[in-house]
Design a protein around this motif. Structure first.
Motif, mmCIF file in Angstrom:
data_model
loop_
_atom_site.group_PDB
_atom_site.id
_atom_site.type_symbol
_atom_site.label_atom_id
_atom_site.label_comp_id
_atom_site.label_asym_id
_atom_site.label_seq_id
_atom_site.Cartn_x
_atom_site.Cartn_y
_atom_site.Cartn_z
ATOM 1 N N GLY A 360 0.775 -1.220 0.000
ATOM 2 C CA GLY A 360 0.000 0.000 0.000
ATOM 3 C C GLY A 360 0.818 1.287 0.000
ATOM 4 N N PRO A 361 1.864 1.423 0.841
ATOM 5 C CA PRO A 361 2.605 2.695 0.897
ATOM 6 C C PRO A 361 3.183 3.124 -0.445
ATOM 7 N N TRP A 362 3.818 2.204 -1.196
ATOM 8 C CA TRP A 362 4.428 2.652 -2.448
ATOM 9 C C TRP A 362 3.390 2.857 -3.545
ATOM 10 N N LEU A 363 2.237 2.158 -3.452
ATOM 11 C CA LEU A 363 1.166 2.436 -4.405
ATOM 12 C C LEU A 363 0.579 3.827 -4.160
ATOM 13 N N ARG A 364 0.400 4.185 -2.878
ATOM 14 C CA ARG A 364 -0.145 5.503 -2.572
ATOM 15 C C ARG A 364 0.836 6.615 -2.953
ATOM 16 N N GLN A 365 2.127 6.330 -2.795
ATOM 17 C CA GLN A 365 3.120 7.320 -3.200
ATOM 18 C C GLN A 365 3.111 7.496 -4.721
ATOM 19 N N ALA A 366 2.977 6.379 -5.447
ATOM 20 C CA ALA A 366 2.909 6.461 -6.905
ATOM 21 C C ALA A 366 1.647 7.204 -7.349
ATOM 22 N N ASP A 367 0.576 7.040 -6.586
ATOM 23 C CA ASP A 367 -0.654 7.772 -6.889
ATOM 24 C C ASP A 367 -0.440 9.271 -6.693
ATOM 25 N N ARG A 368 0.218 9.643 -5.606
ATOM 26 C CA ARG A 368 0.484 11.068 -5.368
ATOM 27 C C ARG A 368 1.390 11.650 -6.444
ATOM 28 N N ASP A 369 2.273 10.821 -6.993
ATOM 29 C CA ASP A 369 3.183 11.294 -8.039
ATOM 30 C C ASP A 369 2.531 11.301 -9.428
ATOM 31 N N GLY A 370 1.271 10.899 -9.506
ATOM 32 C CA GLY A 370 0.571 10.909 -10.788
ATOM 33 C C GLY A 370 0.951 9.781 -11.721
ATOM 34 N N GLN A 371 1.468 8.667 -11.175
ATOM 35 C CA GLN A 371 1.907 7.546 -12.014
ATOM 36 C C GLN A 371 0.852 6.450 -12.147
ATOM 37 N N ILE A 372 -0.254 6.598 -11.456
ATOM 38 C CA ILE A 372 -1.282 5.556 -11.453
ATOM 39 C C ILE A 372 -2.617 6.168 -11.844
ATOM 40 N N LEU A 395 -18.648 5.529 -10.662
ATOM 41 C CA LEU A 395 -17.277 5.553 -11.153
ATOM 42 C C LEU A 395 -16.367 6.030 -10.033
ATOM 43 N N VAL A 396 -15.413 5.177 -9.650
ATOM 44 C CA VAL A 396 -14.432 5.513 -8.612
ATOM 45 C C VAL A 396 -13.103 5.779 -9.310
ATOM 46 N N VAL A 397 -12.605 7.030 -9.219
ATOM 47 C CA VAL A 397 -11.391 7.414 -9.932
ATOM 48 C C VAL A 397 -10.473 8.195 -8.995
ATOM 49 N N ASN A 398 -9.238 8.393 -9.450
ATOM 50 C CA ASN A 398 -8.307 9.225 -8.697
ATOM 51 C C ASN A 398 -8.061 10.529 -9.455
ATOM 52 N N GLU A 399 -7.209 11.398 -8.879
ATOM 53 C CA GLU A 399 -6.974 12.709 -9.473
ATOM 54 C C GLU A 399 -6.304 12.606 -10.847
ATOM 55 N N SER A 400 -5.466 11.583 -11.034
ATOM 56 C CA SER A 400 -4.794 11.427 -12.327
ATOM 57 C C SER A 400 -5.800 11.162 -13.433
ATOM 58 N N PHE A 401 -6.845 10.419 -13.108
ATOM 59 C CA PHE A 401 -7.892 10.163 -14.090
ATOM 60 C C PHE A 401 -8.616 11.462 -14.446
ATOM 61 N N LEU A 402 -8.975 12.238 -13.412
ATOM 62 C CA LEU A 402 -9.718 13.475 -13.655
ATOM 63 C C LEU A 402 -8.895 14.499 -14.419
ATOM 64 N N ALA A 403 -7.572 14.415 -14.293
ATOM 65 C CA ALA A 403 -6.725 15.359 -15.026
ATOM 66 C C ALA A 403 -6.824 15.133 -16.530
ATOM 67 N N LYS A 404 -7.044 13.890 -16.942
ATOM 68 C CA LYS A 404 -7.126 13.575 -18.373
ATOM 69 C C LYS A 404 -8.573 13.440 -18.857
ATOM 70 N N VAL A 425 -12.038 12.496 0.303
ATOM 71 C CA VAL A 425 -12.695 11.896 -0.858
ATOM 72 C C VAL A 425 -13.758 12.859 -1.365
ATOM 73 N N ARG A 426 -13.747 13.125 -2.666
ATOM 74 C CA ARG A 426 -14.765 13.974 -3.270
ATOM 75 C C ARG A 426 -15.849 13.096 -3.890
ATOM 76 N N VAL A 427 -17.100 13.459 -3.600
ATOM 77 C CA VAL A 427 -18.244 12.749 -4.173
ATOM 78 C C VAL A 427 -18.979 13.713 -5.088
ATOM 79 N N LEU A 428 -18.991 13.430 -6.384
ATOM 80 C CA LEU A 428 -19.674 14.257 -7.369
ATOM 81 C C LEU A 428 -20.991 13.583 -7.735
#
Length: 460
Positions: A360-372, A395-404, A425-428
């Motif tokens: 979990g820790p390195w996946l969350r770090q990769a998420d913060r870095d926009g790699q996932i 639809l459950v997405v992260n910030e990297s998804f919303l950027a694109k 967590v943002r709920v739209l």
């Protein structure tokens, strides 16, 4: 003389049985290694035994119990088309170490290695047992003594196959062909009513006429079966070198017997119907009006339902094709991307918590870095349980998804929600579901963390 429609129906039975057997066995081969007597599923470990110790114990078990055990490991680079079997010889199929696995499907590769090559791999996963039925239970006890949680499974049992294929195309196609066989056979017998009337005039009984039809059908079968068998053997020889031909023949024979029995029942029933009129009327091809009408509706109603189901399936298939085309375009825009697959079976809460702590820790770090890119799709109606909700997607997405892929309002403009902190967590919620906002907020923790929803606190 048999009506040609009856011959055609039985030719369809032979051809369909061979086709169904091919598609079914190919599907089984791509899901499981063929030839096993049982599968032992290891779902957890207390860590007392290392991967190499488990491999050594399996090799010893196979030699003592005259059974072959194979651990399946998916290929990490191409898990959808390749797997690895780590074999401990001692019983049937030990020759796979030298000769390789005789794959039935050309679209799925199976590579065989000695069990010692497993090394320190996680011992959780699937272990095929080739040999006596009791060997699987004995292997389970051996693995339990090593601190593993194991259970015996029978993927090829009737109960499990029914569960897997009950809603599949192969299952439905069998009933479609069965209906077609009943329709063609019954109609052909009725169209031959005059010929049966002549035979009755000659003094033949129901049993004698039916036996005469079966003798003529047997002569046709000898030719048709030889032709279908020769063509099937030629095609299978070119496709996979006649791998697992015994299993293929058994499935094809079972399907043929089932459909042939259905055809025989329909043949006998319609022939009996022709006997319900006197001989003079039968010579004119007449039938009892009430019985004929009932028989027609017994076939017409399922045929109508079949036509509707086919039309629905065509529409759904067209929609699926369009959705897949959109997905391909989306993947083309993304460019180079990889997916992550974890080896082993994680079927317990302990294993999932351990995975979260270690990975979990390195996946969350990769998420913060926009790699996932995270994108999970679910049916909102089924997962929310909100009464009156007829449709909707979650639809459950992260910030990297919303950027694109920004969320758009009804006018097509990107929505700019308030920025959320990393631990929020943002709920739209669209306007059409605004009245359910409270309920959707309550369900969000369970959607994001099914095993431990308390990890996500609702807004205050």
């Amino acid at each position: 003389m048999l009506h040609r429609g009856i011959k055609f129906a039985h030719a369809v039975v032979l051809a369909f049985s061979a086709t169904l057997s091919f598609l079914f066995l190919r599907s089984l081969d791509e899901d499981w290694a063929l030839g096993h007597s049982a599968v032992v599923w290891v779902t957890d470990s207390d860590g007392a035994a290392s991967g190499s110790q488990v491999a050594g114990a399996i090799a010893e078990f196979a030699a003592k119990n005259h059974a072959t055990v194979a651990r399946e490991v998916p290929d990490l680079k191409d898990p959808s088309h390749r797997r690895h079997l780590y074999l401990a010889p001692g019983g049937p199929h030990s020759d796979w170490l030298q000769d390789g696995y005789p794959a039935f499907s050309r679209g799925y590769q199976t590579e065989v290695h000695p069990v010692a090559a497993l090394g320190e791999r996680d011992p959780r996963g699937f272990y095929y047992v080739f040999g006596p039925d009791a060997a699987a239970a004995s292997l389970t006890r051996t693995l339990t003594d090593l601190g593993l949680v194991a259970s015996v499974n029978q993927p090829f049992s009737i109960a499990q196959l029914t569960t897997v294929y009950a809603d599949g195309a192969l299952y439905r196609s069998f009933f479609v062909v069965a209906l077609a066989v009943v329709t063609m056979t019954g109609a052909s017998v009725l169209l031959n009513a005059k010929a049966y009337g002549v035979q009755r005039l000659q003094g033949r009984s129901f049993g004698q006429i039916l036996l005469r039809d079966m003798r003529q059908l047997a002569a046709f079968w000898s030719v048709a079966c030889a032709a279908v068998s020769a063509g099937t053997l030629l095609l299978l020889g070119l496709y996979n070198g006649l791998a697992w031909i015994g299993q293929f023949a058994a499935i094809a024979l079972g399907c043929t017997l089932a459909l042939s029995l259905i055809a025989l029942v329909a043949h006998s029933a319609m022939l009996w119907l022709t006997f319900q009129t006197d001989v003079l009327r039968a010579l004119k091809g007449e039938l009892p009006a009430r019985a004929a009408s009932v028989s027609a509706y017994l076939v017409r109603i399922p045929a109508l339902l079949l036509a509707l189901s086919i039309a629905t399936a065509v529409v759904l298939a067209a929609q699926d094709v369009l959705a897949r085309q959109e997905s391909r375009e989306a993947y083309a825009k993304i460019g180079d991307a990889t997916s992550i697959r974890f080896n082993g079976s994680l079927a317990s809460d302990t294993a999932l918590r351990s995975l979260d702590e270690n990975v979990g820790p390195w996946l969350r770090q990769a998420d913060r870095d926009g790699q996932i890119i995270v994108a999970g799709h679910r049916d909102l109606r089924l997962s929310s349980g909100i009464p009156g909700l007829t449709k909707g997607d979650l639809l459950v997405v992260n910030e990297s998804f919303l950027a694109k892929q920004p969320v758009l309002d009804p006018a097509g403009r990107p929505i700019e929600p308030a920025a959320a902190a990393p631990d929020q967590v943002r709920v739209l919620v669209p306007e059409s579901l605004a009245q359910h906002t409270g309920r959707l907020k309550e369900l969000t923790p369970a959607w994001l963390s099914p095993s431990d929803p308390d990890k996500i606190s609702p807004p205050k």
